[in-house]
Design an enzyme around this catalytic site. Structure first.
Site, PDB file in Angstrom:
ATOM      1  CG  ASN A   6      -1.777   1.132   1.411  1.00 23.58           C
ATOM      2  OD1 ASN A   6      -1.350   2.255   1.197  1.00 23.58           O
ATOM      3  ND2 ASN A   6      -3.015   0.884   1.793  1.00 23.58           N
ATOM      4  N   PRO A   7       0.848   2.067  -1.078  1.00 18.98           N
ATOM      5  CG  PRO A   7       0.507   2.898  -3.224  1.00 18.98           C
ATOM      6  CD  PRO A   7      -0.069   1.963  -2.216  1.00 18.98           C
ATOM      7  CE  LYS A  61      -3.638   8.792   8.634  1.00 18.04           C
ATOM      8  NZ  LYS A  61      -3.725   8.154   7.334  1.00 18.04           N
ATOM      9  CG  ASP A  85      -4.162  -6.779   8.434  1.00 20.72           C
ATOM     10  OD1 ASP A  85      -4.219  -6.100   7.386  1.00 20.72           O
ATOM     11  OD2 ASP A  85      -5.016  -7.636   8.711  1.00 20.72           O
ATOM     12  CG  ASP A 103      -2.772 -15.673   1.389  1.00 18.26           C
ATOM     13  OD1 ASP A 103      -1.710 -15.476   2.020  1.00 18.26           O
ATOM     14  OD2 ASP A 103      -3.339 -16.768   1.364  1.00 18.26           O
TER      15      ASP A 103
HETATM   16  P1  IMP Z   1      -4.502  -3.583   4.705  1.00 18.95           P
HETATM   17  O1  IMP Z   1      -3.572  -3.054   3.675  1.00 18.95           O
HETATM   18  O2  IMP Z   1      -5.029  -4.927   4.476  1.00 18.95           O
HETATM   19  O3  IMP Z   1      -3.962  -3.380   6.099  1.00 18.95           O
HETATM   20  O4  IMP Z   1      -5.789  -2.682   4.577  1.00 18.95           O
HETATM   21  C1  IMP Z   1      -5.870  -1.556   5.255  1.00 18.95           C
HETATM   22  C2  IMP Z   1      -7.098  -0.823   4.789  1.00 18.95           C
HETATM   23  O5  IMP Z   1      -7.661  -0.211   5.938  1.00 18.95           O
HETATM   24  C3  IMP Z   1      -6.736   0.304   3.811  1.00 18.95           C
HETATM   25  O6  IMP Z   1      -6.884  -0.061   2.484  1.00 18.95           O
HETATM   26  C4  IMP Z   1      -7.729   1.366   4.203  1.00 18.95           C
HETATM   27  O7  IMP Z   1      -8.957   1.122   3.579  1.00 18.95           O
HETATM   28  C5  IMP Z   1      -7.917   1.134   5.704  1.00 18.95           C
HETATM   29  N1  IMP Z   1      -6.940   1.925   6.478  1.00 18.95           N
HETATM   30  C6  IMP Z   1      -5.956   1.482   7.289  1.00 18.95           C
HETATM   31  N2  IMP Z   1      -5.254   2.497   7.819  1.00 18.95           N
HETATM   32  C7  IMP Z   1      -5.805   3.617   7.316  1.00 18.95           C
HETATM   33  C8  IMP Z   1      -5.488   5.018   7.474  1.00 18.95           C
HETATM   34  O8  IMP Z   1      -4.565   5.447   8.191  1.00 18.95           O
HETATM   35  N3  IMP Z   1      -6.259   5.852   6.774  1.00 18.95           N
HETATM   36  C9  IMP Z   1      -7.278   5.430   5.993  1.00 18.95           C
HETATM   37  N4  IMP Z   1      -7.606   4.168   5.798  1.00 18.95           N
HETATM   38  C10 IMP Z   1      -6.865   3.251   6.455  1.00 18.95           C
END
Ligand code: IMP
Length: 215
Positions: free
Chosen positions: A13-14, A178, A72, A43
């Site tokens: 996730n960038p 933030k 996560d 996964d």
């Molecule tokens: P992961 O990459 O499976 O951990 O998914 C995390 C998801 O949770 C992201 O794609 C966002 O939708 C949401 N998320 C987690 N942290 C944040 C944050 O700091 N801001 C906004 N959305 C978040």
């Protein structure tokens, strides 16, 4: 000359990569994102954040032979039984789309009085794939789901996550603010505390058994 060390970050996730790399830099950690090593996507098959993060850290550490930090995270809404939870990224289906997820959550919350919500983050740091005691750090950030999106910063659910104390959505907060308030910021503080306590040092970079010199 400053020493730098090499860890792998098991995230694609960038938005998260930016936040973690900003954290790692002052610690002298060269945090290489999984896509930069052409690693396969891991996964997230489990029902809990903890299991998913542990799974990712183990798999990537095994593939790279390097200490690996995995996370996560997601948004949990008590009035929806904790949803979107571990499905935050794909709440509105695949492929993941922030705007669609925001719309789906606003729709699911329609008419609900209790709009409380919290972001949750867990970090797992494995020294190696068979690490018997990975460092496990966590953080929460409570707020409420706004009635409509507001703000252009951040990512994910930030435009609809309203921080009562700041009086702003997460997407309106400057990134330093933030980081200071967020679930990931708190989890990183917790991780620093654990690393310092476990290795009895004042800075992560001096733990030579833990960190591999960047080559
Ligand atoms: P992961 O990459 O499976 O951990 O998914 C995390 C998801 O949770 C992201 O794609 C966002 O939708 C949401 N998320 C987690 N942290 C944040 C944050 O700091 N801001 C906004 N959305 C978040």
């Amino acid at each position: 000359m400053s020493t730098s060390y090499k860890w792998v970050l098991a995230s694609r996730n960038p938005g998260k990569v930016r936040e973690f790399q900003a954290w790692a830099k002052p610690w002298g950690i060269d945090l290489i994102a999984a896509p930069d090593l052409a690693l396969p996507e891991v996964d997230e098959p489990y029902a809990t954040f903890l299991e998913n993060a542990l799974h990712k850290a183990r798999v990537i550490s095994k593939l790279t032979g390097l200490p690996t930090l995995a996370d996560d995270s997601g948004l949990c809404v008590p009035a929806l039984g904790g949803k979107p939870g571990v499905y935050s990224a794909r709440f509105a289906g695949e492929p993941s789309d922030d705007a669609r997820n925001n719309r789906a959550l606003l729709e699911a919350m329609r008419g609900l009085e209790d709009r409380r919500a919290y972001y949750y983050a867990i970090l797992v740091m494995c020294e190696h794939a068979d690490d018997p005691q990975p460092c496990i750090a966590q953080g929460e950030w409570w707020g409420r789901i706004a009635e409509a999106p507001n703000g252009k910063g951040g990512f994910g659910y930030d435009p609809i996550f309203f921080d009562e104390a700041a009086g702003l959505t997460a997407a309106q907060l400057p990134s330093a603010a933030k980081r200071a308030r967020s679930h990931r910021g708190k989890a990183l503080n917790d991780l620093e505390r654990l690393l310092v306590a476990r290795y009895g040092i004042s800075q992560v970079p001096v733990v030579s058994s833990l960190l591999v010199e960047a080559g």
